[in-house]
Design a protein around this motif. Sequence first.
Motif, PDB file in Angstrom:
ATOM      1  N   PHE A 124       0.828  -1.198   0.000  1.00  0.00           N
ATOM      2  CA  PHE A 124       0.000   0.000   0.000  1.00  0.00           C
ATOM      3  C   PHE A 124       0.865   1.252   0.000  1.00  0.00           C
ATOM      4  CE2 PHE A 124      -3.107  -3.078   1.173  1.00  0.00           C
ATOM      5  CZ  PHE A 124      -4.328  -2.552   0.787  1.00  0.00           C
ATOM      6  N   CYS A 125       0.350   2.301  -0.613  1.00  0.00           N
ATOM      7  CA  CYS A 125       1.029   3.597  -0.623  1.00  0.00           C
ATOM      8  C   CYS A 125       0.851   4.280   0.734  1.00  0.00           C
ATOM      9  CB  CYS A 125       0.458   4.488  -1.727  1.00  0.00           C
ATOM     10  SG  CYS A 125       0.693   3.799  -3.389  1.00  0.00           S
ATOM     11  N   PRO A 126       1.629   5.341   0.994  1.00  0.00           N
ATOM     12  CA  PRO A 126       1.470   6.055   2.266  1.00  0.00           C
ATOM     13  C   PRO A 126       0.083   6.660   2.452  1.00  0.00           C
ATOM     14  CG  PRO A 126       3.567   6.614   1.252  1.00  0.00           C
ATOM     15  CD  PRO A 126       2.818   5.813   0.242  1.00  0.00           C
ATOM     16  N   ASN A 127      -0.549   7.054   1.359  1.00  0.00           N
ATOM     17  CA  ASN A 127      -1.888   7.638   1.465  1.00  0.00           C
ATOM     18  C   ASN A 127      -2.878   6.584   1.943  1.00  0.00           C
ATOM     19  OD1 ASN A 127      -4.181   9.183   1.218  1.00  0.00           O
ATOM     20  ND2 ASN A 127      -4.357   8.894  -0.986  1.00  0.00           N
ATOM     21  N   GLN A 128      -3.541   6.844   3.063  1.00  0.00           N
ATOM     22  CA  GLN A 128      -4.482   5.893   3.647  1.00  0.00           C
ATOM     23  C   GLN A 128      -5.895   6.446   3.690  1.00  0.00           C
ATOM     24  OE1 GLN A 128      -2.706   5.169   7.448  1.00  0.00           O
ATOM     25  NE2 GLN A 128      -0.756   4.569   6.567  1.00  0.00           N
ATOM     26  N   ILE A 129      -6.181   7.415   2.849  1.00  0.00           N
ATOM     27  CA  ILE A 129      -7.473   8.097   2.869  1.00  0.00           C
ATOM     28  C   ILE A 129      -8.430   7.430   1.894  1.00  0.00           C
ATOM     29  CG2 ILE A 129      -8.635  10.314   2.675  1.00  0.00           C
ATOM     30  CD1 ILE A 129      -6.442  10.214   4.796  1.00  0.00           C
ATOM     31  N   ILE A 130      -9.586   7.026   2.370  1.00  0.00           N
ATOM     32  CA  ILE A 130     -10.664   6.507   1.525  1.00  0.00           C
ATOM     33  C   ILE A 130     -11.762   7.566   1.510  1.00  0.00           C
ATOM     34  CG2 ILE A 130     -12.398   4.711   1.254  1.00  0.00           C
ATOM     35  CD1 ILE A 130     -10.498   2.770   2.572  1.00  0.00           C
ATOM     36  N   PRO A 131     -12.010   8.215   0.368  1.00  0.00           N
ATOM     37  CA  PRO A 131     -12.933   9.356   0.317  1.00  0.00           C
ATOM     38  C   PRO A 131     -14.398   8.952   0.279  1.00  0.00           C
ATOM     39  CG  PRO A 131     -12.034   8.965  -1.852  1.00  0.00           C
ATOM     40  CD  PRO A 131     -11.369   7.962  -0.937  1.00  0.00           C
ATOM     41  N   GLN A 132     -14.805   8.070   1.178  1.00  0.00           N
ATOM     42  CA  GLN A 132     -16.205   7.669   1.310  1.00  0.00           C
ATOM     43  C   GLN A 132     -16.393   7.060   2.694  1.00  0.00           C
ATOM     44  OE1 GLN A 132     -16.083   5.126  -2.231  1.00  0.00           O
ATOM     45  NE2 GLN A 132     -16.406   3.348  -0.935  1.00  0.00           N
TER      46      GLN A 132
END
Length: 378
Positions: free
Chosen positions: A234-242
């Motif tokens: 996984f990439c560092p970005n852990q944001i799921i926009p939902q």
Amino acid sequence: MKKRVASHYVEKMYLLKQLKLFHFTIKLNGPIIKWPLQKIKNNTNLLIIIIHYLLRGEQFNRPVMLASGNSSAHPEYFILLGIPGLKNSQFWIAFPLCAMYVVAIIGNTTVLHIIRIDHTLHEPMYLFLAMLAITDLVLSSSTQPKMLAILWFHAHETQYHACLIQVFFIHAFSSVESGVLMAMALDRYVAICFPLRHSSVLTPAVVGKLGAAVMMRALLLVSPFCIMVSRMPFCPNQIIPQPYCEHMAVLKLVCADTRVNRAYGLFVAFSVVGFDMSVISVSYVMILRTVLGLPSGEAQLKAFGTCASHICVILAFYIPALFTFLTHRFGHHVPGAVHIMFANLYLLVPPMLNPIIYGVRTKQIKDRVIQGCCGKGP
């Protein structure tokens, strides 16, 4: 008198890749925000979430896990944003969603209870309806409690394994619901086209085997989703926009080639929906031919009436499901808030409407509900 200065601290962030303990402090003193941190500059979205929490006067109760570098085996948790674009309205949007969820729980539980206690309803049509009610309870409960926690209490974090479990339940029971609707179409076909053979063809044992086949299909097709994703970095970005975890949303956080995953997702979606819709369409074409061949108009209306509830349920499930599926992959110009609201309705509206539709259109269930509300015996 000096003004009290708000000061909040976020400490102990771990770098997963290098496994080194790295302390930092975020200070919010009036309008001044100091970020003595350079090693996580690529995690802009997470920093925005942290600032948002601080401005609300909230604190992190435990360390925040971040990946350092390009990728990690998997993060400790993901952050679910809720409904981007409607942040000021999220608190109020949660009230109708909660009301719909309560209606879904009460309605489907009532249908199950009525079918369980009334032995005259232990027929194929009602056994399939019980399967549909169980599926709706699981499908709605797999997303709504966490969604309400996000919208009301800002509980944005979700554990990595909890996220994968949610992915499995959403997609598996969406497949189960589609399969149950297909089985109900077959039941209507046999009941209308071969009424004298209905009880001998669709015995309780056959109904049970159909339900088991639908469930097994979902397990075999959806399990690879979670298995393949769990083995990818996984990439560092852990944001799921939902407000919930979904296969495509999680896949966008993977730092690897995901073409196989995407192709498999398309294969599963088109094979499940394509097969089920084909069977439903052929069943209703045959039903239409039979009904139009009946001698009296009254008999035709009665036959159509037995199918009306099922048709309404099919439309309530497939229309938002197809819209959500297509916009997630091809609707790049569809506003995010519109897409997410449709995705929420796809998982909530059918479970809410199904018991209402069958409660209104099915005399036996309606009579039982009225008897229960009026305190009368059967």
